[in-house]
Design an enzyme around this catalytic site. Structure first.
Site, PDB file in Angstrom:
ATOM      1  CG  ASP A  49      -1.843   1.188   1.274  1.00 56.97           C
ATOM      2  OD1 ASP A  49      -2.950   1.047   0.727  1.00 56.97           O
ATOM      3  OD2 ASP A  49      -1.464   2.258   1.798  1.00 56.97           O
ATOM      4  CE1 TYR A  54       0.947   7.817   2.257  1.00 53.03           C
ATOM      5  CE2 TYR A  54       1.297   5.509   1.727  1.00 53.03           C
ATOM      6  CZ  TYR A  54       0.527   6.500   2.293  1.00 53.03           C
ATOM      7  OH  TYR A  54      -0.670   6.172   2.910  1.00 53.03           O
ATOM      8  CE  LYS A  79      -3.561   4.739   0.422  1.00 53.01           C
ATOM      9  NZ  LYS A  79      -2.160   4.562   0.778  1.00 53.01           N
ATOM     10  CG  HIS A 112      -4.354   9.798   0.179  1.00 55.90           C
ATOM     11  ND1 HIS A 112      -3.020   9.652  -0.157  1.00 55.90           N
ATOM     12  CD2 HIS A 112      -4.445   9.411   1.467  1.00 55.90           C
ATOM     13  CE1 HIS A 112      -2.359   9.180   0.883  1.00 55.90           C
ATOM     14  NE2 HIS A 112      -3.190   9.026   1.876  1.00 55.90           N
TER      15      HIS A 112
HETATM   16  P1  NAD Z   1       0.725   1.490  11.848  1.00 58.34           P
HETATM   17  O1  NAD Z   1      -0.412   1.359  12.784  1.00 58.34           O
HETATM   18  O2  NAD Z   1       0.985   0.439  10.845  1.00 58.34           O
HETATM   19  O3  NAD Z   1       1.958   1.715  12.794  1.00 58.34           O
HETATM   20  C1  NAD Z   1       3.252   1.766  12.334  1.00 58.34           C
HETATM   21  C2  NAD Z   1       4.151   1.869  13.553  1.00 58.34           C
HETATM   22  O4  NAD Z   1       4.058   0.662  14.294  1.00 58.34           O
HETATM   23  C3  NAD Z   1       5.587   2.035  13.121  1.00 58.34           C
HETATM   24  O5  NAD Z   1       6.112   3.121  13.837  1.00 58.34           O
HETATM   25  C4  NAD Z   1       6.268   0.754  13.538  1.00 58.34           C
HETATM   26  O6  NAD Z   1       7.493   1.045  14.127  1.00 58.34           O
HETATM   27  C5  NAD Z   1       5.339   0.153  14.548  1.00 58.34           C
HETATM   28  N1  NAD Z   1       5.300  -1.314  14.398  1.00 58.34           N
HETATM   29  C6  NAD Z   1       5.132  -2.031  13.272  1.00 58.34           C
HETATM   30  N2  NAD Z   1       5.163  -3.347  13.541  1.00 58.34           N
HETATM   31  C7  NAD Z   1       5.342  -3.467  14.871  1.00 58.34           C
HETATM   32  C8  NAD Z   1       5.469  -4.574  15.743  1.00 58.34           C
HETATM   33  N3  NAD Z   1       5.391  -5.826  15.306  1.00 58.34           N
HETATM   34  N4  NAD Z   1       5.653  -4.325  17.062  1.00 58.34           N
HETATM   35  C9  NAD Z   1       5.715  -3.065  17.527  1.00 58.34           C
HETATM   36  N5  NAD Z   1       5.616  -1.977  16.758  1.00 58.34           N
HETATM   37  C10 NAD Z   1       5.425  -2.176  15.433  1.00 58.34           C
HETATM   38  O7  NAD Z   1       0.603   2.937  11.155  1.00 58.34           O
HETATM   39  P2  NAD Z   1       0.683   3.508   9.686  1.00 58.34           P
HETATM   40  O8  NAD Z   1       1.984   3.278   9.057  1.00 58.34           O
HETATM   41  O9  NAD Z   1       0.219   4.889   9.770  1.00 58.34           O
HETATM   42  O10 NAD Z   1      -0.435   2.686   8.887  1.00 58.34           O
HETATM   43  C11 NAD Z   1      -0.148   1.590   8.032  1.00 58.34           C
HETATM   44  C12 NAD Z   1      -0.284   1.978   6.601  1.00 58.34           C
HETATM   45  O11 NAD Z   1      -1.566   2.546   6.351  1.00 58.34           O
HETATM   46  C13 NAD Z   1       0.673   3.086   6.145  1.00 58.34           C
HETATM   47  O12 NAD Z   1       1.988   2.655   5.980  1.00 58.34           O
HETATM   48  C14 NAD Z   1       0.000   3.513   4.866  1.00 58.34           C
HETATM   49  O13 NAD Z   1       0.250   2.564   3.839  1.00 58.34           O
HETATM   50  C15 NAD Z   1      -1.458   3.475   5.280  1.00 58.34           C
HETATM   51  N6  NAD Z   1      -1.943   4.798   5.722  1.00 58.34           N
HETATM   52  C16 NAD Z   1      -2.917   5.402   4.993  1.00 58.34           C
HETATM   53  C17 NAD Z   1      -3.419   6.624   5.369  1.00 58.34           C
HETATM   54  C18 NAD Z   1      -4.517   7.237   4.568  1.00 58.34           C
HETATM   55  O14 NAD Z   1      -4.842   8.412   4.788  1.00 58.34           O
HETATM   56  N7  NAD Z   1      -5.120   6.514   3.651  1.00 58.34           N
HETATM   57  C19 NAD Z   1      -2.927   7.293   6.512  1.00 58.34           C
HETATM   58  C20 NAD Z   1      -1.917   6.665   7.247  1.00 58.34           C
HETATM   59  C21 NAD Z   1      -1.458   5.422   6.859  1.00 58.34           C
END
Ligand code: NAD
Length: 278
Positions: A49, A54, A79, A112
Site C-alpha cells: 500500500d 509518500y 492513491k 486519498h
Molecule cells: P501502523 O499502525 O501500521 O503503525 C506503524 C508503527 O508501528 C511504526 O512506527 C512501527 O514502528 C510500529 N510497528 C510495526 N510493527 C510493529 C510490531 N510488530 N511491534 C511493535 N511496533 C510495530 O501505522 P501507519 O503506518 O500509519 O499505517 C499503516 C499503513 O496505512 C501506512 O503505511 C500507509 O500505507 C497506510 N496509511 C494510509 C493513510 C490514509 O490516509 N489513507 C494514513 C496513514 C497510513
C-alpha cells in the site's frame, strides 16, 4: 519461518481478490523503500500500500521489478493526492503514478481524502471510473470517506467503491463506518492498524492478556483482531524481524471473548486528520 504464510484473499465487489494482509509504506523514506519492499516480498508479502504523496512509488516499483514475482501474484495500491481534485489533474496524476511505479496497471487506485472543502470528489470519482474502464486500475476505491461522502457516490455515480481505507485500531474501532461499508459491499481497509505506535498496545489489558494466552506479541494480537473482523490490514515497518512477526499470525485464533474485550477498548480515539475538514 521456512514456508510462506498463506494470506487469505478478500473478494471485492468487482470480483477482484485482495490479499487481506500487506505492507504499508507511509513514512518509508525513498532511500530505504526499495530494500524494505524487497524484504517484504521475500518474506511473503504480496500486497503493498503506497500513495503518490509518500514519495516512494519509484522505489516500490524497482523492488517489484527486481523481485521476479509474476505481476498477477502482486496487489499494488496507490492513491490520488488532495491537490489533484479535478478530472484532468486526476487523470494526469494517475499516469504519473503508473509511470513512477513502472507498471502497466495498479490493482487498486484510491482517492486519498475526500477534501470536502473543494467538493469535487464526485467529479474525481468519475475520473477514477474512466481509469478503471481503461484497465489500468483493476479496482477503484476511496480513503477517509465519511458516510455522507459515500452516500453521495452511491447516489450520484454508478460504481460502488471497492474499499474505503480509514483510520482504525483498537481504541478507534469505527463500528458505524464498518457497518455502513458491509451494508453496501465496500471492504474496510484499516490504516494506522497498530495505532501508529502512538499508544502502547501492550499497556491495554485486553491485548496483553490475549498475547500472553497465545504466546504472541501485542502487535500480532491486534493484527489478528483486524483479520478476524474481515478488515484488510497493512502494518508499516522497515524492520525485517517485525515484518516476519506481523505476517506470522495464521497459527492462532482469538476467542469471541478476546475479540469482544478488544472491541471494548474503543474510545473514539481518532489520531489522524478529521476527514470532515481535511
Ligand atoms: P501502523 O499502525 O501500521 O503503525 C506503524 C508503527 O508501528 C511504526 O512506527 C512501527 O514502528 C510500529 N510497528 C510495526 N510493527 C510493529 C510490531 N510488530 N511491534 C511493535 N511496533 C510495530 O501505522 P501507519 O503506518 O500509519 O499505517 C499503516 C499503513 O496505512 C501506512 O503505511 C500507509 O500505507 C497506510 N496509511 C494510509 C493513510 C490514509 O490516509 N489513507 C494514513 C496513514 C497510513
Amino acid at each position: 519461518m521456512t514456508s510462506e504464510p498463506r494470506i487469505p484473499l478478500v473478494r471485492l465487489n468487482d470480483g477482484a481478490d485482495l490479499p487481506q494482509l500487506g505492507l504499508g509504506v507511509w513514512q518509508v523514506d525513498a532511500g530505504v523503500a526499495e530494500r524494505v519492499v524487497s524484504q517484504a516480498l521475500e518474506t511473503g508479502y504480496r500486497h503493498i500500500d503506497t500513495a503518490a504523496i509518500y514519495g516512494n512509488e519509484a522505489e516500490v516499483g524497482r523492488a517489484i521489478a527486481a523481485s521476479g514475482i509474476p505481476r498477477e501474484e502482486l496487489f499494488i495500491t496507490t492513491k490520488l493526492w488532495n491537490t489533484e481534485h479535478e478530472r484532468a489533474k486526476a487523470l494526469a496524476a494517475f499516469d504519473a503514478s503508473l509511470e513512477r511505479l513502472g507498471l502497466d496497471y495498479v490493482d487498486l487506485y484510491l482517492i486519498h481524502w475526500p477534501v470536502p472543502s473543494e467538493n469535487r470528489y464526485v467529479e474525481v470519482w468519475h475520473a477514477l471510473e474512466e481509469i478503471k474502464a481503461s484497465g489500468r486500475a483493476r479496482s477503484i476505491g476511496v480513503s477517509n470517506f465519511l458516510i455522507p461522502h459515500l452516500e453521495r457516490l452511491l447516489a450520484e455515480t454508478s460504481t460502488v467503491p471497492a474499499v474505503n481505507q480509514i483510520e482504525l485500531h483498537p481504541t478507534f474501532i469505527q463500528q458505524e463506518a464498518r457497518d455502513f461499508h458491509a451494508a453496501h459491499g465496500i471492504v474496510t481497509e484499516a490504516w494506522g492498524p497498530l495505532g501508529q505506535g502512538k499508544y502502547d498496545l501492550g499497556d491495554l489489558p485486553a491485548i496483553a492478556e490475549a498475547a500472553a494466552a497465545h504466546g504472541k506479541t501485542p502487535a500480532q494480537v491486534v493484527i489478528r483482531w483486524h483479520l478476524q473482523h474481515g478488515i484488510v490490514v497493512f502494518p508499516k515497518t522497515v524492520n525485517a524481524d517485525r515484518m516476519r512477526e506481523n505476517i506470522d499470525v495464521f497459527d492462532f485464533e482469538l476467542s469471541e471473548a478476546e475479540m469482544a474485550a478488544i472491541d471494548a477498548l474503543d474510545r473514539g480515539n481518532r489520531q489522524g486528520r478529521d476527514p470532515a475538514t481535511t
